[in-house]
Enzyme design. Structure first.
Site, PDB file in Angstrom:
ATOM      1  N   GLY A 267       0.646  -1.309  -6.865  1.00  0.00           N
ATOM      2  CA  GLY A 267      -0.467   0.011  -6.481  1.00  0.00           C
ATOM      3  C   GLY A 267       1.037   0.854  -6.482  1.00  0.00           C
ATOM      4  O   GLY A 267      -0.268   1.603  -6.271  1.00  0.00           O
ATOM      5  N   ALA A 268       2.126   1.098  -5.757  1.00  0.00           N
ATOM      6  CA  ALA A 268       3.224   2.499  -5.810  1.00  0.00           C
ATOM      7  C   ALA A 268       3.944   1.939  -5.318  1.00  0.00           C
ATOM      8  O   ALA A 268       4.912   0.131  -5.404  1.00  0.00           O
ATOM      9  CB  ALA A 268       2.028   3.323  -3.959  1.00  0.00           C
ATOM     10  N   MET A 269       5.140   3.396  -5.374  1.00  0.00           N
ATOM     11  CA  MET A 269       6.611   2.894  -5.345  1.00  0.00           C
ATOM     12  C   MET A 269       6.780   3.449  -4.378  1.00  0.00           C
ATOM     13  O   MET A 269       6.610   5.173  -4.422  1.00  0.00           O
ATOM     14  CB  MET A 269       6.923   2.918  -7.104  1.00  0.00           C
ATOM     15  CG  MET A 269       8.432   2.685  -6.760  1.00  0.00           C
ATOM     16  SD  MET A 269       9.048   0.711  -6.585  1.00  0.00           S
ATOM     17  CE  MET A 269      10.980   1.018  -5.712  1.00  0.00           C
ATOM     18  N   GLU A 270       8.202   3.557  -3.499  1.00  0.00           N
ATOM     19  CA  GLU A 270       7.783   4.409  -2.642  1.00  0.00           C
ATOM     20  C   GLU A 270       9.709   4.693  -2.945  1.00  0.00           C
ATOM     21  O   GLU A 270      10.124   5.052  -1.967  1.00  0.00           O
ATOM     22  CB  GLU A 270       9.283   2.728  -1.259  1.00  0.00           C
ATOM     23  CG  GLU A 270      10.313   2.397  -1.887  1.00  0.00           C
ATOM     24  CD  GLU A 270       9.564   0.874  -2.245  1.00  0.00           C
ATOM     25  OE1 GLU A 270       9.047   0.779  -2.835  1.00  0.00           O
ATOM     26  OE2 GLU A 270      10.432   0.035  -1.750  1.00  0.00           O
ATOM     27  N   ASN A 271       9.617   5.208  -4.160  1.00  0.00           N
ATOM     28  CA  ASN A 271      11.210   6.231  -4.202  1.00  0.00           C
ATOM     29  C   ASN A 271      11.609   6.976  -3.434  1.00  0.00           C
ATOM     30  O   ASN A 271      10.361   7.967  -3.011  1.00  0.00           O
ATOM     31  CB  ASN A 271      11.225   7.604  -5.698  1.00  0.00           C
ATOM     32  CG  ASN A 271       9.839   5.871  -6.694  1.00  0.00           C
ATOM     33  OD1 ASN A 271      11.047   5.113  -7.827  1.00  0.00           O
ATOM     34  ND2 ASN A 271       9.049   6.166  -7.296  1.00  0.00           N
ATOM     35  N   GLU A 304       4.282   2.610   1.743  1.00  0.00           N
ATOM     36  CA  GLU A 304       5.315   3.569   0.834  1.00  0.00           C
ATOM     37  C   GLU A 304       6.004   4.495   1.748  1.00  0.00           C
ATOM     38  O   GLU A 304       6.919   4.247   1.669  1.00  0.00           O
ATOM     39  CB  GLU A 304       4.668   4.087  -0.204  1.00  0.00           C
ATOM     40  CG  GLU A 304       3.851   3.052  -1.170  1.00  0.00           C
ATOM     41  CD  GLU A 304       4.369   1.669  -1.124  1.00  0.00           C
ATOM     42  OE1 GLU A 304       5.632   1.669  -1.549  1.00  0.00           O
ATOM     43  OE2 GLU A 304       3.689   1.466  -1.649  1.00  0.00           O
ATOM     44  N   HIS A 307       8.218   2.759   3.973  1.00  0.00           N
ATOM     45  CA  HIS A 307       9.068   2.358   3.240  1.00  0.00           C
ATOM     46  C   HIS A 307      10.604   3.266   3.277  1.00  0.00           C
ATOM     47  O   HIS A 307      11.941   2.868   3.575  1.00  0.00           O
ATOM     48  CB  HIS A 307       9.262   1.797   1.738  1.00  0.00           C
ATOM     49  CG  HIS A 307       8.519   0.151   1.214  1.00  0.00           C
ATOM     50  ND1 HIS A 307       9.434  -0.672   1.861  1.00  0.00           N
ATOM     51  CD2 HIS A 307       7.990   0.412   0.496  1.00  0.00           C
ATOM     52  CE1 HIS A 307       8.733  -1.024   0.884  1.00  0.00           C
ATOM     53  NE2 HIS A 307       7.611  -1.187   1.160  1.00  0.00           N
TER      54      HIS A 307
HETATM   55  N1  TRP Z   1       8.043  -2.037  -3.661  1.00  0.00           N
HETATM   56  C1  TRP Z   1       6.785  -1.505  -4.447  1.00  0.00           C
HETATM   57  C2  TRP Z   1       5.240  -2.191  -2.961  1.00  0.00           C
HETATM   58  O1  TRP Z   1       5.989  -3.017  -2.059  1.00  0.00           O
HETATM   59  C3  TRP Z   1       6.161  -2.621  -5.399  1.00  0.00           C
HETATM   60  C4  TRP Z   1       6.836  -2.679  -6.485  1.00  0.00           C
HETATM   61  C5  TRP Z   1       7.618  -3.494  -6.991  1.00  0.00           C
HETATM   62  C6  TRP Z   1       6.205  -2.182  -7.502  1.00  0.00           C
HETATM   63  N2  TRP Z   1       7.970  -3.675  -8.718  1.00  0.00           N
HETATM   64  C7  TRP Z   1       6.933  -2.624  -8.963  1.00  0.00           C
HETATM   65  C8  TRP Z   1       5.533  -0.953  -7.585  1.00  0.00           C
HETATM   66  C9  TRP Z   1       6.764  -2.180 -10.378  1.00  0.00           C
HETATM   67  C10 TRP Z   1       5.676  -0.648  -9.231  1.00  0.00           C
HETATM   68  C11 TRP Z   1       6.238  -1.447 -10.528  1.00  0.00           C
HETATM   69  O2  TRP Z   1       5.214  -0.443  -2.303  1.00  0.00           O
HETATM   70 ZN    ZN Z   2       6.838  -2.417  -0.560  1.00  0.00          ZN
END
Ligand code: TRP
Ligand code: ZN
Length: 878
Positions: A267-271, A304, A307
């Protein structure tokens, strides 16, 4: 930790690295054909590290161009390198700077981990182990360092250059290229690294934090999509304000950027400071996005963002602790949505999701504890158990401690662990220390797989005005866990008197009761309530206070009594679900319902519909008949999906036909000319209206035509999609034409194409597999895009139970054959689709055998990815 590709990694082997990384400087030279990455890592041995201990850095498909130590090229004998690692045989026993250069081919990176290109934009995904595909590194979450990132790129293709933290320098390089330097002052693990370079549009806004700092907000997207980012921006600002209000958490950098990309594995990523999103969770306009899409955007933007404190400021020591950040952050996003919309409706929604995906995982061959103790491929553990069951565990802590106690514990967590890479044990310890409670039994929720089954029996003695309630718990064995410990189960409850109002009692003995909570600690407890004036109906697990299955002792009459009178909205909803499941499950197993039973259920449903005190969104959920997959799970063994499907259809027809005019009138009355707004009130109204449409299509002669009419008249995607999906799901005579029209009308919009793929994959007719084969074989089908593949194949395995589990095995083979092809391109997407086979153990023998045969044929393939290999082996072993 992982060295060889087939190795299993164990939690018990955790040990800190002998060296730590003090700081990181990266230099990306981005060119059309390739990207050169130069890394300068300042490294030092830990105090206890013996001189001469080798330093092993992780890599993944890397090729080393050069390596130097403190500015001087390294001798051949001083290191060894291959695509998966770089080893310094005998590093200096002091602080030193290691400089490496690698050349990447982002264009060819179809796994979408590391640095890749999506629609021309360079972007990264590093969680969990993608950073090692960018540079040699100690790629594990307990290595925290400050990062400084310089990047240059041709200005024509990449006018926008973004990375984590704050922009500290930028300029032109004269030859048509430009550069930017970003610095992130917060120590972070490599999985939170991000970089984006591309030709993107954006919208900008700002947020003033509670201490008065101004934060610049940006959402970047493909040109032309800017106007579709406004709901995401609004959600972001509300999330920031909510985290201050509810948890006292303030944002910490001067900028917060979000980038929407089309090719993304999740879905998305919390960088840190630079979230990257699957564009389906950013873009929304009424003509192309449904209410569910808006809801999803709001939720994931919040997730996100949250996070930043639960995940980034406090991160995980190792990937076994994934639930530390994910379970907690899902809990936080659920709470956000509950506060922003309707709490009971959100709760029902979350529990429905738990029951349709987590319970099946927990009761099948892929069951694992929220904190696993071994894995072959960590990407396979981003599961509904880690996320959603993880959130339920945090919710139980909140239930046990109460609102104030929970907030106090969370304050202590942030205070004690800010800047740490920590563990589940440390998290629990915070709750123990702040509340004085012993949580040693409670931790078992994290360490043990399986859904507890709760048995209930009761007795009322009128002479002594005594009510006894016996609760039992049991967890069936799961793979690798033959015996189970009893869990601490919080049961929020009430007793309801014959007139429908709450009943009190004078005293209670035989178990632990705290206010309206029973704490079930052992295998069973018998509670004796004295001074109970009449025989009560028990309302147990109010608000779904624990993630368990309850074998109720209540008959239909009592369930429908609860549906009318319980003060707990969740249990009112649940009572109706339980009553429907019972009738469908029995009928599917040859035990027909009586007219009286159907009449009583119908009366309760109609009462719900007519009740002016309930809101539309709640009514919509109350009137929804449990999905086939939920009923099958309830039956639990020897399931014939066709029988379940037939029984469900027959029940809906029996419920609807005598009241179809009434339902049609209610449907008509809910129509409106108000301009579209995604708010909870309007969305609730639409969901009730579409729920009625679904009942009418399934159970009346007029339904199909109403759906076709709605499809053509719709002024927003919610109504148009509902009409098409309902028609496809019931495979009405109009369905093929509606699908065809939809496809043409929205040709060229990939996110709407996904909707068409999903609806197409859910058609229960016998030709669906042939149609899907044709869709996949079309030369212009985007075979590398995860959204497209999941919309078609994921929807089919998860929500077309009769065709996926066809007795001739055609559904299973279609999927395993597709998995072989997808695995070559993107193993994460392939293995996720394959998890649909976890259904096999509950199917009747011939279907189960057909499924196993398809899996055995898949196993014959050599060169399966570790992702697919692990899931395949676990399902075959289960
Ligand atoms: N940490 C992200 C979340 O929970 C999800 C995530 C984990 C992710 N691995 C990933 C997103 C690989 C994209 C690709 O929001
Ligand atoms: Zn998450």
């Amino acid at each position: 930790m992982r060295i060889e590709s087939e190795q299993t990694v164990y939690l018990k082997d955790y040990a800190p690295t002998p060296y730590r990384i003090v700081s990181v400087e990266l230099d990306f030279k981005i060119l059309e054909e390739s990207t050169r990455v130069r890394a300068q890592l300042t490294i030092e041995p830990r105090k206890k590290t013996a001189p001469g201990t080798p330093l092993v850095l992780n890599g993944d498909e890397l090729k080393l161009d050069s390596v130097a130590l403190d500015g001087a090229p390294l001798k051949q004998s001083a290191y060894a390198s291959d695509p998966n690692s770089l080893t310094l045989v005998e590093p200096p026993h002091r602080r030193f700077v290691l400089e490496t250069e690698v050349t990447l081919k982002p264009e060819a990176n179809t796994k979408l981990m590391g640095l890749y290109r999506s629609g021309g934009t360079w972007c990264t995904q590093c969680e969990p182990e993608g950073f090692r595909r960018i540079t040699y590194y100690l790629d594990r979450p307990d290595i925290l360092a400050p990062f400084k990132v310089r990047m240059s790129a041709p200005k024509a293709v990449a006018p926008v250059l973004l990375a984590n933290g704050n922009l500290v320098d930028q300029g032109e390089l004269g030859d048509g290229t430009h550069f930017a330097v970003w610095e992130d002052p917060f120590l972070k693990p490599a999985y939170l690294f991000a970089l984006v370079a591309g030709d993107l549009g954006s919208i900008k806004d700002s947020f003033t934090t509670m201490s008065g700092r101004e934060v610049e907000l940006g959402i970047y997207c493909a040109h032309g999509k800017e106007a579709e980012c406004t709901y995401a921006m609004d959600s972001l600002k509300r999330s920031m304000a909510w985290d201050e209000r509810r948890f006292g958490r303030e944002y910490d950098l001067d900028v917060f950027n979000i980038v929407a990309v089309s090719d993304f594995n999740f879905g998305a990523m919390e960088n840190k400071g630079l979230n990257i999103f699957n564009d389906r969770l950013v873009f929304a306009k009424p003509e192309t996005a449904t209410d569910a899409n808006y809801h999803g955007i709001e939720r994931v933007i919040a997730h996100e963002y949250f996070h930043n404190w639960t995940g980034n400021r406090i991160t995980c020591r190792d990937w076994f602790q994934l639930c530390l950040k994910e379970g907690l952050t899902v809990f936080r996003d659920q709470e956000f949505t509950s506060d922003e919309r309707s709490r009971p409706v959100q709760r029902i929604h979350d529990v429905q999701n738990l029951r349709t995906s987590q319970f099946p995982e927990d009761g099948g061959p892929l069951a694992h504890p929220p904190r696993p103790d071994s894995f072959r491929e960590i990407n396979n553990f981003y599961t509904t158990t880690v996320y959603e069951k993880g959130a339920e565990i945090v919710r139980m802590l909140a239930t046990l401690l109460g609102e104030a106690g929970f907030r106090k514990a969370m304050d202590l967590y942030f205070e004690r662990h800010d800047g740490d890479a920590t563990t589940i044990e440390a998290f629990i310890k915070v709750f123990e220390d702040s509340s004085g409670r012993d949580l040693s039994q409670f931790v078992t929720w994290y360490l043990q797989a399986g859904t507890p089954q709760i048995g209930v029996s009761d007795n009322y003695d009128a002479a002594s005005q005594t009510y006894t309630l016996t609760l039992t718990q049991k967890v069936d064995p799961t793979p690798g866990e033959p015996t189970k410990k009893p869990l601490l189960i919080p049961v929020r409850f009430g007793l309801i008197g014959p007139n429908g109002s709450p009943m009190g009692w004078n005293g209670v003995s035989g178990g632990t009761v705290e206010g309206d909570l029973i704490l079930l600690e052992g295998d069973s407890a018998t509670l004796t309530f004295t001074g109970v004036a009449n025989k009560p109906v028990p309302s147990l697990f109010r608000g779904f206070s624990a993630p368990v299955k309850v074998s109720t002792n209540l008959g239909q009459a009592e369930l429908l009594f609860l549906a009318r009178h319980d003060s707990d909205p969740f249990n009112r909803w649940d009572a109706l679900q339980t009553a429907s499941i019972a009738l469908i499950a029995n009928a599917a197993q040859g035990k027909a319902w009586s007219d009286a039973e159907v009449d009583a259920l119908r009366a309760a449903l109609v009462d719900t519909l007519d009740n002016p005190d309930l809101d539309d969104a709640f009514k919509a959920q109350a009137l929804s008949i449990p999905a086939e997959t939920v009923v099958s799970r309830n039956i639990g063994r020897d399931v014939d999906p066709d029988a379940v499907s037939e029984a469900r259809k027959a029940l809906i027809a029996a419920l609807v036909s005598p009241v179809s005019d009434k339902l049609a009138a209610a449907y008509a009355a809910l129509g409106t000319n108000a301009p579209y707004s995604p708010d909870a009130g309007q969305a609730g109204r639409r969901s009730l209206r579409n729920g009625l449409l679904s009942l009418l299509v399934a159970g009346s002669a007029q339904g199909a035509a109403l759906a076709a009419q709605q499809f053509h008249d719709a002024t927003n995607m919610t109504d148009r999609y509902a009409a098409m999906a309902i028609s496809a799901h019931h495979w009405t005579a109009d369905a093929p034409a509606l699908l065809g029209e939809f496809r043409t009308r929205f040709a060229g919009d990939p996110l709407v194409f996904d909707k068409w793929l999903t609806a197409s994959a859910q058609a229960p007719d016998h030709e669906v597999i042939e149609r899907m084969r044709a869709i996949l074989a079309a030369p212009d089908f985007p075979k590398t895009n995860p959204n497209r593949l999941r919309s078609l194949l994921g929807s089919f395995v998860m929500s077309n139970p009769t065709q996926f589990a066809r007795v001739d095995g055609a559904g299973f083979r279609f999927i395993t054959e597709a998995v072989v092809e997808i695995d070559k391109v993107n193993p994460q997407v392939a293995s996720r689709i394959l998890t649909g086979f976890r259904i096999l153990p509950i199917l009747e023998t011939s279907r189960r055998e057909a499924g196993l045969e398809a899996l055995r044929a898949l196993k014959e393939q050599h060169s399966l990815s570790r992702n697919v290999g692990e899931i395949l082996d676990r399902i075959l072993a289960g």
